[in-house]
Scaffold this motif. Structure first.
Motif, short mmCIF file in Angstrom:
data_model
loop_
_atom_site.label_atom_id
_atom_site.label_comp_id
_atom_site.label_asym_id
_atom_site.label_seq_id
_atom_site.Cartn_x
_atom_site.Cartn_y
_atom_site.Cartn_z
N THR A 25 -0.06 -19.82 -14.66
CA THR A 25 0.68 -19.51 -13.44
C THR A 25 -0.32 -19.32 -12.29
OG1 THR A 25 2.43 -18.11 -12.52
CG2 THR A 25 0.68 -17.00 -13.74
N LEU A 26 0.21 -19.08 -11.11
CA LEU A 26 -0.60 -18.83 -9.92
C LEU A 26 -0.28 -17.44 -9.39
CD1 LEU A 26 -2.42 -19.67 -7.49
CD2 LEU A 26 -0.42 -20.78 -6.50
N VAL A 27 -1.31 -16.65 -9.17
CA VAL A 27 -1.18 -15.35 -8.50
C VAL A 27 -1.97 -15.45 -7.22
CG1 VAL A 27 -1.66 -12.88 -8.63
CG2 VAL A 27 -0.88 -14.10 -10.68
N GLU A 28 -1.28 -15.69 -6.11
CA GLU A 28 -1.93 -15.92 -4.83
C GLU A 28 -1.67 -14.76 -3.88
OE1 GLU A 28 -2.21 -19.27 -1.24
OE2 GLU A 28 -0.88 -19.60 -2.94
N HIS A 29 -2.64 -14.46 -3.04
CA HIS A 29 -2.42 -13.48 -1.98
C HIS A 29 -1.56 -14.14 -0.91
CE1 HIS A 29 -5.20 -10.06 -2.96
NE2 HIS A 29 -5.58 -10.96 -3.84
N MET A 30 -0.27 -14.09 -1.16
CA MET A 30 0.71 -14.74 -0.29
C MET A 30 2.02 -14.00 -0.41
SD MET A 30 2.33 -18.54 -0.65
CE MET A 30 3.59 -19.11 0.48
N GLY A 31 2.62 -13.64 0.71
CA GLY A 31 3.89 -12.96 0.64
C GLY A 31 3.84 -11.73 -0.25
N ARG A 32 4.79 -11.65 -1.19
CA ARG A 32 4.87 -10.50 -2.09
C ARG A 32 4.43 -10.84 -3.51
NH1 ARG A 32 9.22 -7.67 -3.21
NH2 ARG A 32 10.63 -9.45 -3.23
N VAL A 84 -14.32 -6.49 -2.98
CA VAL A 84 -15.00 -5.74 -4.04
C VAL A 84 -15.66 -4.51 -3.42
CG1 VAL A 84 -15.42 -7.80 -5.44
CG2 VAL A 84 -17.19 -7.03 -3.85
N GLY A 85 -15.88 -3.49 -4.25
CA GLY A 85 -16.57 -2.30 -3.78
C GLY A 85 -15.66 -1.33 -3.04
N PRO A 86 -16.23 -0.24 -2.55
CA PRO A 86 -15.42 0.83 -1.95
C PRO A 86 -14.96 0.57 -0.52
CG PRO A 86 -17.74 1.45 -1.97
CD PRO A 86 -17.65 0.15 -2.71
N ASP A 87 -15.69 -0.21 0.24
CA ASP A 87 -15.37 -0.41 1.66
C ASP A 87 -14.77 -1.79 1.86
OD1 ASP A 87 -16.46 2.12 2.35
OD2 ASP A 87 -18.47 1.23 2.24
N ARG A 88 -13.48 -1.83 2.12
CA ARG A 88 -12.79 -3.12 2.19
C ARG A 88 -12.09 -3.28 3.53
NH1 ARG A 88 -10.53 -4.19 -3.96
NH2 ARG A 88 -12.34 -3.28 -5.01
N THR A 101 -5.17 -6.57 3.24
CA THR A 101 -5.82 -5.26 3.13
C THR A 101 -7.01 -5.28 2.17
OG1 THR A 101 -4.45 -4.52 1.27
CG2 THR A 101 -3.59 -4.15 3.52
N ASN A 102 -7.08 -6.29 1.30
CA ASN A 102 -8.13 -6.37 0.28
C ASN A 102 -8.08 -5.22 -0.73
OD1 ASN A 102 -9.69 -8.85 0.78
ND2 ASN A 102 -10.07 -7.91 2.78
N THR A 103 -6.93 -4.57 -0.84
CA THR A 103 -6.78 -3.51 -1.84
C THR A 103 -6.95 -4.06 -3.24
OG1 THR A 103 -5.25 -2.36 -0.37
CG2 THR A 103 -5.24 -1.71 -2.69
N VAL A 104 -6.38 -5.23 -3.49
CA VAL A 104 -6.59 -5.94 -4.75
C VAL A 104 -7.59 -7.06 -4.49
CG1 VAL A 104 -5.53 -7.43 -6.50
CG2 VAL A 104 -4.32 -5.40 -5.68
N GLY A 105 -8.63 -7.09 -5.31
CA GLY A 105 -9.65 -8.13 -5.21
C GLY A 105 -10.06 -8.61 -6.58
N THR A 106 -11.25 -9.14 -6.67
CA THR A 106 -11.72 -9.80 -7.88
C THR A 106 -11.68 -8.87 -9.09
OG1 THR A 106 -13.13 -11.30 -6.62
CG2 THR A 106 -13.69 -10.97 -8.94
N ASP A 107 -12.24 -7.67 -8.98
CA ASP A 107 -12.28 -6.76 -10.13
C ASP A 107 -10.88 -6.34 -10.57
OD1 ASP A 107 -15.20 -6.22 -10.70
OD2 ASP A 107 -15.14 -5.70 -8.58
N GLU A 108 -10.04 -6.00 -9.61
CA GLU A 108 -8.69 -5.55 -9.96
C GLU A 108 -7.91 -6.65 -10.67
OE1 GLU A 108 -10.34 -2.91 -7.03
OE2 GLU A 108 -10.02 -5.09 -6.92
N PHE A 109 -8.00 -7.88 -10.13
CA PHE A 109 -7.28 -8.97 -10.78
C PHE A 109 -7.83 -9.26 -12.17
CE2 PHE A 109 -7.34 -13.45 -11.95
CZ PHE A 109 -5.98 -13.66 -12.13
#
Length: 505
Positions: A25-32, A84-88, A101-109
């Motif tokens: 599947t695709l999980v894209e930073h798009m919409g919801r 990534v990291g604390p300052d996004r 917002t970059n709240t979710v990024g590489t590590d979280e995914f």
């Protein structure tokens, strides 16, 4: 009297093994898709990392094996270091004109995928960035501690490398809508150099070159051959993207979407084989069909016409009908029948954005009608695709010419045989299953029959559609010697299993 068709298959005649990565599947930073999709920290079901448990449970039921991230068009202007990291930083995503917002990024995914047994397929930005950033991301994900980017990962709390195996070299860069759009020569050279650098960081990775965004692109064919001339020695797969919809009430052509997909796959394979011939290579390059679905693109105004939006806007949240589900089932039959050339595929997308799973913020997650054929195929299609020969009548279509009334795929392993059948006709069809080499006892299965009413949003509609149009099948279980017969309702997708008693021939 119903029409007649036959499907002939034998365990000795095979197409190829089903790669489990076909059910991606695709999980894209798009919409919801991400925010209020897979990730919603305040949701009652969310885990300690902020990811929704109800969505994860449905993704598991759906049978998802692979997830492509972070896009999609989003990746072509994405600065992965921002996530990534604390300052996004909050940044404007140029792909979908949304404040990210970059709240979710590489590590979280990657950690979400790891927790749920999903293999990641990462995409690198070859739109606005290039070789250095791509190689750095591979090092961040896969490098052992002791170098700059791997040490940044460790500093961010992840000591062990993620070991990401699948990497997309950009996204849809043949398309003028893409940020950083390139011609085939420009992209092919960049993909070759980025891929070379990425494999120097980690030689074990598999690389996917951008193929055409659709078969209707004016550069289709030439694009594949030019790109692969440049990148042949470094890439492992070439991508395909295709979306299907009903145009102006042309129901017959829509039901025959699998025929269009079949032609597209064959033409991309032929283009790759032509490059192999010119290079004197015996390698059969394989295909990553890493975006496919039913998408009513005619309803979407285009990214250029979207206002700049904050948060998680509702973008292309198509509501699907049982007719759409039958077409998705037919597309899955096509993918199975190309198991020898298509080991990777991604239904785009997973949640909310043209997706089989929908959510409401703070509320429920539910299954769209298209969920059912995908989940059943992912569950049942295990083993080897057999060479199923279909004999049937044809029906005329405006977009595809004369197409078969019935399509079929057969997948067998040592324990069971799974049979997938689609009746595209407005009449019932009686199908003789001819299985010399084994006696077959047909057992349970599932069927979706198309509807004739427009879909409506919400879980109540989805549940009502499932109740009316999705049926669990209980077949006779009697051992049939060489031949079985099933009756297919009009405009339906059917999947069932059988246990086989093999005999020598």
């Amino acid at each position: 009297m119903p029409d007649h068709a036959s499907v002939l298959f034998h365990p000795g005649f095979r197409v190829g093994a089903v790669d489990r990565r076909l059910f991606g599947t695709l999980v894209e930073h798009m919409g919801r898709a991400v925010y209020t999709g897979i990730f919603e920290p305040d949701h009652p079901t969310s885990d300690e990392h902020g990811f929704r448990g109800d969505v994860a449970a449905l993704a598991s039921e759906l049978g998802i094996t692979t997830a492509r991230y972070p896009g999609g068009n989003f990746v072509s202007s994405y600065v992965w270091e921002d996530g990534v990291g604390p300052d996004r930083p909050r940044v404007l995503d140029l792909g979908w004109r949304t404040v990210e917002t970059n709240t979710v990024g590489t590590d979280e995914f990657l950690q979400w995928a790891e927790r749920h047994g999903i293999e990641p397929m990462m995409a690198v930005n070859l739109g606005t960035r290039g070789v250095e950033a791509a190689a750095a991301l591979v090092e961040y994900c896969n490098g052992a501690a002791g170098t700059r980017w791997a040490d940044l990962r460790v500093a961010n709390g992840r000591v062990e490398p993620y070991g990401v195996r699948l990497w997309c070299l950009g996204n849809e860069l043949d398309g003028p809508w893409q940020v950083g759009h390139k011609d085939a020569d420009e992209y092919g050279r960049l993909a070759a150099e980025a891929g070379k650098a990425m494999k120097r960081v980690d030689p074990s990775i598999e690389l996917i070159a951008c193929g055409s965004s659709s078969m209707e692109m004016p550069t289709f064919g030439d694009w594949e051959q030019t790109v692969l001339e440049h990148a042949w020695d470094v890439v492992d797969h070439v991508s395909m993207h295709a979306y299907y919809q009903e145009h102006d009430g042309d129901r017959a052509s829509f039901l025959a979407s699998g025929t269009a997909m079949d032609r597209f796959i064959r033409r991309v394979a032929a283009s790759a084989d032509a490059v192999a011939a010119r290079k004197g290579s015996d390698r059969r390059l394989t295909i990553s069909f890493d975006e496919w679905n039913v998408w009513y693109l005619s309803r979407f105004p285009g990214a250029d016409n979207l206002p700049v939006q904050d948060g998680a806007p509702r973008i292309i949240e198509d509501v699907y009908s049982a007719l759409d589900a039958v077409v998705v089932g037919d597309l899955l039959v096509t993918l199975l029948n190309h198991a020898d050339r298509v080991p990777l595929a991604c239904l785009a997308q997973l949640v909310n954005v043209i997706a089989p799973i929908m959510t409401e913020p703070g509320g429920p997650a539910w299954r769209q009608p298209t969920f059912h054929p995908f989940a059943a195929t992912a569950r049942l299609a295990r083993g080897t695709v057999l060479d199923a020969r279909v004999t049937c009548g044809t029906m005329p279509t405006e977009r595809h010419g004369a197409v078969p009334l019935v399509t079929a795929a057969v997948v067998a392993d040592d324990e069971a045989t799974a049979i997938f059948l689609v009746n595209r006709s407005t009449d019932a069809v009686e199908v003789d299953l001819l299985h010399p080499g084994s006696a077959l006892a047909l057992t349970g299965g599932i069927r979706v029959t198309a509807d004739t009413v427009a879909a409506e949003p919400g879980p109540a509609h989805a549940a009502a559609t499932a109740e009316r149009h999705v049926a669990q099948l209980e077949l006779d279980g009697v051992l049939h010697d060489d031949r079985s017969t099933v009756l297919l309702p009009p405009e339906s997708w059917t999947a069932f299993t059988g246990t086989a008693e093999r005999r020598a021939r």
